[in-house]
Motif scaffolding. Structure first.
Motif, PDB file in Angstrom:
ATOM      1  N   VAL A 176      55.405  27.379  -1.166  1.00 15.07           N
ATOM      2  CA  VAL A 176      55.296  28.764  -1.620  1.00 15.07           C
ATOM      3  C   VAL A 176      55.268  28.790  -3.154  1.00 15.07           C
ATOM      4  O   VAL A 176      54.417  29.434  -3.756  1.00 15.07           O
ATOM      5  CB  VAL A 176      56.449  29.625  -1.072  1.00 15.07           C
ATOM      6  CG1 VAL A 176      56.485  30.996  -1.737  1.00 15.07           C
ATOM      7  CG2 VAL A 176      56.320  29.779   0.438  1.00 15.07           C
ATOM      8  N   THR A 177      56.182  28.057  -3.767  1.00 18.63           N
ATOM      9  CA  THR A 177      56.236  28.001  -5.235  1.00 18.63           C
ATOM     10  C   THR A 177      54.982  27.367  -5.825  1.00 18.63           C
ATOM     11  O   THR A 177      54.394  27.908  -6.765  1.00 18.63           O
ATOM     12  CB  THR A 177      57.482  27.173  -5.680  1.00 18.63           C
ATOM     13  OG1 THR A 177      58.646  27.787  -5.123  1.00 18.63           O
ATOM     14  CG2 THR A 177      57.595  27.110  -7.191  1.00 18.63           C
ATOM     15  N   LEU A 178      54.541  26.245  -5.255  1.00 14.42           N
ATOM     16  CA  LEU A 178      53.360  25.553  -5.780  1.00 14.42           C
ATOM     17  C   LEU A 178      52.086  26.367  -5.580  1.00 14.42           C
ATOM     18  O   LEU A 178      51.176  26.293  -6.404  1.00 14.42           O
ATOM     19  CB  LEU A 178      53.221  24.179  -5.131  1.00 14.42           C
ATOM     20  CG  LEU A 178      54.323  23.153  -5.447  1.00 14.42           C
ATOM     21  CD1 LEU A 178      54.132  21.892  -4.629  1.00 14.42           C
ATOM     22  CD2 LEU A 178      54.376  22.848  -6.936  1.00 14.42           C
ATOM     23  N   SER A 179      52.013  27.109  -4.484  1.00 10.40           N
ATOM     24  CA  SER A 179      50.834  27.927  -4.205  1.00 10.40           C
ATOM     25  C   SER A 179      50.687  29.070  -5.198  1.00 10.40           C
ATOM     26  O   SER A 179      49.577  29.582  -5.406  1.00 10.40           O
ATOM     27  CB  SER A 179      50.897  28.503  -2.780  1.00 10.40           C
ATOM     28  OG  SER A 179      50.798  27.479  -1.842  1.00 10.40           O
ATOM     29  N   GLN A 180      51.782  29.482  -5.803  1.00  5.37           N
ATOM     30  CA  GLN A 180      51.775  30.609  -6.735  1.00  5.37           C
ATOM     31  C   GLN A 180      51.405  30.179  -8.149  1.00  5.37           C
ATOM     32  O   GLN A 180      51.194  31.020  -9.004  1.00  5.37           O
ATOM     33  CB  GLN A 180      53.134  31.309  -6.740  1.00  5.37           C
ATOM     34  CG  GLN A 180      53.438  31.957  -5.417  1.00  5.37           C
ATOM     35  CD  GLN A 180      54.861  32.476  -5.317  1.00  5.37           C
ATOM     36  OE1 GLN A 180      55.707  32.192  -6.161  1.00  5.37           O
ATOM     37  NE2 GLN A 180      55.140  33.240  -4.271  1.00  5.37           N
ATOM     38  N   LYS A 181      51.320  28.874  -8.388  1.00  6.75           N
ATOM     39  CA  LYS A 181      51.008  28.375  -9.739  1.00  6.75           C
ATOM     40  C   LYS A 181      49.526  28.449 -10.017  1.00  6.75           C
ATOM     41  O   LYS A 181      48.685  28.405  -9.203  1.00  6.75           O
ATOM     42  CB  LYS A 181      51.511  26.949  -9.909  1.00  6.75           C
ATOM     43  CG  LYS A 181      53.020  26.901  -9.989  1.00  6.75           C
ATOM     44  CD  LYS A 181      53.482  25.493 -10.303  1.00  6.75           C
ATOM     45  CE  LYS A 181      54.983  25.496 -10.475  1.00  6.75           C
ATOM     46  NZ  LYS A 181      55.503  24.203 -10.802  1.00  6.75           N
ATOM     47  N   GLU A 238      58.331  23.677   2.996  1.00  5.57           N
ATOM     48  CA  GLU A 238      57.772  25.024   3.157  1.00  5.57           C
ATOM     49  C   GLU A 238      58.097  25.886   1.934  1.00  5.57           C
ATOM     50  O   GLU A 238      57.222  26.558   1.385  1.00  5.57           O
ATOM     51  CB  GLU A 238      58.324  25.672   4.423  1.00  5.57           C
ATOM     52  CG  GLU A 238      57.803  27.081   4.645  1.00  5.57           C
ATOM     53  CD  GLU A 238      58.336  27.701   5.919  1.00  5.57           C
ATOM     54  OE1 GLU A 238      57.648  28.566   6.450  1.00  5.57           O
ATOM     55  OE2 GLU A 238      59.438  27.322   6.377  1.00  5.57           O
ATOM     56  N   ASN A 239      59.339  25.858   1.495  1.00  2.70           N
ATOM     57  CA  ASN A 239      59.749  26.634   0.317  1.00  2.70           C
ATOM     58  C   ASN A 239      59.063  26.165  -0.948  1.00  2.70           C
ATOM     59  O   ASN A 239      58.635  26.975  -1.775  1.00  2.70           O
ATOM     60  CB  ASN A 239      61.263  26.598   0.167  1.00  2.70           C
ATOM     61  CG  ASN A 239      61.986  27.276   1.322  1.00  2.70           C
ATOM     62  OD1 ASN A 239      61.449  28.175   1.968  1.00  2.70           O
ATOM     63  ND2 ASN A 239      63.194  26.825   1.623  1.00  2.70           N
ATOM     64  N   LEU A 240      58.918  24.858  -1.107  1.00  2.00           N
ATOM     65  CA  LEU A 240      58.237  24.311  -2.284  1.00  2.00           C
ATOM     66  C   LEU A 240      56.766  24.707  -2.293  1.00  2.00           C
ATOM     67  O   LEU A 240      56.212  25.047  -3.345  1.00  2.00           O
ATOM     68  CB  LEU A 240      58.378  22.787  -2.315  1.00  2.00           C
ATOM     69  CG  LEU A 240      57.673  22.078  -3.465  1.00  2.00           C
ATOM     70  CD1 LEU A 240      58.231  22.523  -4.814  1.00  2.00           C
ATOM     71  CD2 LEU A 240      57.776  20.574  -3.296  1.00  2.00           C
ATOM     72  N   GLN A 247      60.631  16.176  -4.585  1.00  6.67           N
ATOM     73  CA  GLN A 247      61.139  17.546  -4.689  1.00  6.67           C
ATOM     74  C   GLN A 247      61.590  18.109  -3.338  1.00  6.67           C
ATOM     75  O   GLN A 247      62.285  19.126  -3.298  1.00  6.67           O
ATOM     76  CB  GLN A 247      60.073  18.463  -5.287  1.00  6.67           C
ATOM     77  CG  GLN A 247      59.728  18.128  -6.724  1.00  6.67           C
ATOM     78  CD  GLN A 247      58.664  19.055  -7.259  1.00  6.67           C
ATOM     79  OE1 GLN A 247      58.838  20.276  -7.273  1.00  6.67           O
ATOM     80  NE2 GLN A 247      57.549  18.491  -7.707  1.00  6.67           N
ATOM     81  N   TRP A 248      61.175  17.474  -2.229  1.00  3.82           N
ATOM     82  CA  TRP A 248      61.522  18.036  -0.922  1.00  3.82           C
ATOM     83  C   TRP A 248      61.987  17.017   0.114  1.00  3.82           C
ATOM     84  O   TRP A 248      62.477  17.390   1.172  1.00  3.82           O
ATOM     85  CB  TRP A 248      60.339  18.819  -0.341  1.00  3.82           C
ATOM     86  CG  TRP A 248      59.128  17.980   0.019  1.00  3.82           C
ATOM     87  CD1 TRP A 248      58.082  17.667  -0.790  1.00  3.82           C
ATOM     88  CD2 TRP A 248      58.854  17.349   1.274  1.00  3.82           C
ATOM     89  NE1 TRP A 248      57.172  16.874  -0.118  1.00  3.82           N
ATOM     90  CE2 TRP A 248      57.619  16.673   1.157  1.00  3.82           C
ATOM     91  CE3 TRP A 248      59.521  17.309   2.500  1.00  3.82           C
ATOM     92  CZ2 TRP A 248      57.049  15.957   2.190  1.00  3.82           C
ATOM     93  CZ3 TRP A 248      58.955  16.584   3.546  1.00  3.82           C
ATOM     94  CH2 TRP A 248      57.727  15.923   3.382  1.00  3.82           C
ATOM     95  N   ASN A 269      62.488  22.517   3.283  1.00  7.05           N
ATOM     96  CA  ASN A 269      62.381  22.326   1.826  1.00  7.05           C
ATOM     97  C   ASN A 269      60.920  22.344   1.404  1.00  7.05           C
ATOM     98  O   ASN A 269      60.564  22.967   0.395  1.00  7.05           O
ATOM     99  CB  ASN A 269      62.970  20.976   1.397  1.00  7.05           C
ATOM    100  CG  ASN A 269      64.457  20.859   1.562  1.00  7.05           C
ATOM    101  OD1 ASN A 269      65.157  21.846   1.762  1.00  7.05           O
ATOM    102  ND2 ASN A 269      64.957  19.635   1.484  1.00  7.05           N
TER     103      ASN A 269
END
Length: 165
Positions: free
Chosen positions: A160-165, A156-158, A43-44, A154
């Protein structure tokens, strides 16, 4: 998002070595997984507009990851990584070499040493890359610096998304 995270990319040409230190605003477990699980790496792990595709990955000492960075035109650039040492959540080492689609390596390659640590929810990844060939390092260096910086962004951005799950 923490905008004051460390990112350092240093080259010691005499030692044929690249040193990269990058902080991530994420827990150690998540960052470790992002570097050691193919489904997250894919993914990154390539600078846009390329994408990363792992054909197989066996993350254990003596195991390998065989993957390609694929351009928008479909052109594939294959690599083989062989894991030489693993200390869970702390360190892993690997030998990396470009290859063809049949896993025939283009030598020389490079030795990668990853170190992970966490303090106050910030995970630091320190990477040392030793190149067997000064000429190989010189040829790849500028493109590598730009591409690897993009891939870490990439990640770092991923995260953020994974941490919010």
């Amino acid at each position: 998002m923490n905008n004051h995270l460390l990112f350092d990319f240093t080259v010691d040409k005499a030692a044929k070595t690249v040193f990269i230190t990058r902080e991530f605003d994420a827990e150690l477990d998540l960052v470790w997984d992002a570097f050691t699980k193919a489904e997250i790496l894919d993914q990154w792990g390539a600078p846009a507009p390329m994408r990363c595709q792992t054909k197989y990955m066996n993350f254990e000492v003596g195991g390998r990851r065989f993957y390609a960075m694929i351009g928008p035109d479909g052109q594939e650039r294959w690599s083989v990584q062989e894991f030489t040492s693993i200390t869970p959540k702390t360190n892993f080492k690997m030998y990396n070499a470009f290859a063809d689609k049949d896993q025939n390596r283009e030598l020389p390659g490079s030795e990668w040493d990853y170190n992970f640590s966490e303090q106050n929810g910030i995970t630091t990844v320190s990477i040392t890359i030793f190149n067997e060939s000064f000429e190989r390092m010189e040829k790849l260096l500028e493109g590598f610096r730009i591409g690897f910086t993009m891939t870490l962004t990439n990640l770092e951005n991923l995260l953020v998304t994974l941490s919010q799950k």
